[in-house]
Design an enzyme around this catalytic site. Sequence first.
Site, PDB file in Angstrom:
ATOM      1  N   GLU A  74       0.781  -1.124  -0.091  1.00  0.00           N
ATOM      2  CA  GLU A  74      -0.006   0.059  -0.033  1.00  0.00           C
ATOM      3  C   GLU A  74       1.021   1.145   0.100  1.00  0.00           C
ATOM      4  O   GLU A  74       0.462   2.237  -0.809  1.00  0.00           O
ATOM      5  CB  GLU A  74      -0.961  -0.094   1.194  1.00  0.00           C
ATOM      6  CG  GLU A  74      -1.604   1.350   1.363  1.00  0.00           C
ATOM      7  CD  GLU A  74      -2.762   1.570   0.320  1.00  0.00           C
ATOM      8  OE1 GLU A  74      -3.232   2.779   0.396  1.00  0.00           O
ATOM      9  OE2 GLU A  74      -3.129   0.795  -0.573  1.00  0.00           O
ATOM     10  N   HIS A  77       2.589   2.080  -3.383  1.00  0.00           N
ATOM     11  CA  HIS A  77       1.370   2.566  -4.298  1.00  0.00           C
ATOM     12  C   HIS A  77       1.361   3.866  -3.874  1.00  0.00           C
ATOM     13  O   HIS A  77       1.228   4.719  -4.888  1.00  0.00           O
ATOM     14  CB  HIS A  77       0.275   1.840  -4.209  1.00  0.00           C
ATOM     15  CG  HIS A  77      -0.921   2.234  -5.212  1.00  0.00           C
ATOM     16  ND1 HIS A  77      -1.886   2.932  -4.714  1.00  0.00           N
ATOM     17  CD2 HIS A  77      -0.981   2.535  -6.474  1.00  0.00           C
ATOM     18  CE1 HIS A  77      -2.874   3.325  -5.594  1.00  0.00           C
ATOM     19  NE2 HIS A  77      -2.316   3.160  -6.696  1.00  0.00           N
ATOM     20  N   HIS A 139     -12.146   5.754  -7.519  1.00  0.00           N
ATOM     21  CA  HIS A 139     -10.661   5.736  -7.684  1.00  0.00           C
ATOM     22  C   HIS A 139      -9.883   5.444  -9.041  1.00  0.00           C
ATOM     23  O   HIS A 139      -9.027   5.847  -9.400  1.00  0.00           O
ATOM     24  CB  HIS A 139     -10.055   5.028  -6.394  1.00  0.00           C
ATOM     25  CG  HIS A 139      -8.743   5.539  -6.022  1.00  0.00           C
ATOM     26  ND1 HIS A 139      -8.322   6.926  -5.979  1.00  0.00           N
ATOM     27  CD2 HIS A 139      -7.489   4.673  -5.674  1.00  0.00           C
ATOM     28  CE1 HIS A 139      -7.082   6.846  -5.765  1.00  0.00           C
ATOM     29  NE2 HIS A 139      -6.746   5.583  -5.622  1.00  0.00           N
ATOM     30  N   HIS A 247     -20.529  -7.201 -16.946  1.00  0.00           N
ATOM     31  CA  HIS A 247     -19.473  -6.818 -17.670  1.00  0.00           C
ATOM     32  C   HIS A 247     -19.198  -7.747 -18.652  1.00  0.00           C
ATOM     33  O   HIS A 247     -18.452  -7.400 -19.418  1.00  0.00           O
ATOM     34  CB  HIS A 247     -18.361  -7.031 -16.232  1.00  0.00           C
ATOM     35  CG  HIS A 247     -16.786  -6.813 -16.794  1.00  0.00           C
ATOM     36  ND1 HIS A 247     -16.727  -5.737 -17.175  1.00  0.00           N
ATOM     37  CD2 HIS A 247     -15.769  -7.577 -16.885  1.00  0.00           C
ATOM     38  CE1 HIS A 247     -15.310  -5.577 -17.462  1.00  0.00           C
ATOM     39  NE2 HIS A 247     -14.685  -6.875 -17.202  1.00  0.00           N
ATOM     40  N   HIS A 307      -5.155  -8.013 -16.837  1.00  0.00           N
ATOM     41  CA  HIS A 307      -6.232  -7.604 -17.318  1.00  0.00           C
ATOM     42  C   HIS A 307      -6.602  -6.221 -16.978  1.00  0.00           C
ATOM     43  O   HIS A 307      -7.046  -5.552 -17.932  1.00  0.00           O
ATOM     44  CB  HIS A 307      -7.486  -8.457 -16.677  1.00  0.00           C
ATOM     45  CG  HIS A 307      -8.825  -8.412 -17.440  1.00  0.00           C
ATOM     46  ND1 HIS A 307      -8.946  -8.612 -18.695  1.00  0.00           N
ATOM     47  CD2 HIS A 307     -10.129  -7.987 -17.000  1.00  0.00           C
ATOM     48  CE1 HIS A 307     -10.161  -8.526 -19.003  1.00  0.00           C
ATOM     49  NE2 HIS A 307     -10.761  -8.303 -18.055  1.00  0.00           N
TER      50      HIS A 307
END
Length: 360
Positions: A74, A77, A139, A247, A307
């Site tokens: 975290e 990032h 986000h 999706h 992906h």
Amino acid sequence: MRLYRRLLLIATLLAFAVIALGAYVRLSDAGLGCPDWPGCYGHWLGVPEAHHEQLAAAQTYPDRPLDTGKAWKEMLHRYLAGSLGLLILALCILAWRKEYRSLQSPALPTALLGIVGLQAALGMWTVTLLLKPVIVTLHLIGGMTTLSILVGMAVARFDARLDDSINPRMRLLGAAALLVIIIQIALGGWVSSNYAALACADFPTCQGQWLPPMDITHAFSLYRDLGLTADGALLPLEALTAIHWSHRLGAVAVSLLAGSFAIALLRTGERVWQTWGGVLLALLLAQVGLGIANVLLALPLGLAVAHNIGAACLLSATLSINILMYRCDQRGNCNYADNAATRKGMSQSDRNPALGNSYH
């Protein structure tokens, strides 16, 4: 302008890295690796690793046990996203300098800086609101928006001379392909933020059916906590199925429109448009393949991250083609000439941006 171009290129590449690392953090369940923001268990640099630091963290956050591996993911990032924010701030400052304003408007870099500020707020709310799906999805969309603007700014500065016209219907097809890709990315974010990727473990059917039981109302209720309905009950499997199935339907729309667009580009007879068409078709096939593999292989982390990266690449390529076709329309010509030969034959007046040419 050389400094500006270099910063723009670095920022664009870094935006890709931030999206990839963000996907890795989210998919490895490290999104709450740090219970506070912007630090981690009170540490602005690093995470608690010494014994006394871990004891202090346990006392301060007794309900959030420290996992140093997730905490580091975290924080890395956050550091990467912070670096991107500083680069975008530098771009914005440069864009407002007099010599740069004469060549381009600073409006887009300024808007981008505002989006980065909103992204920071969404990152904080992601942690403080405990992965509320709508915040996590926004986000993700914000990250893709940041990347898109950077790619658009970079492509708009691309040196190329264009000659023949593009069919107006091809421009419409390109815009439609871009729109469905944007919607599909939003749907993909909703799948990921609700952990609905494994709601259908088979392909092409879902739970052995072409039309499984689905709960659309709870699936797309935005203001709710992770795994719960708006009333606080557990989110039913039918809702997760509806999210996943939507999706898949989006993937069909993307395949049809983006695939048709790629084939249309391949059939133009112009080398550069054919190259773009080949790139777009390859990215589309890879993305569809990754989506199917993620279902059949039960979402392995590497493929799931790939992906997400594939979505960013597909969006960037489609956006770039649309921008280049728009520039063709504005200039009244649409076929790339050989850059080296073009530049060699350009007069001094052609090279001067002040005389109306965009080569700089």
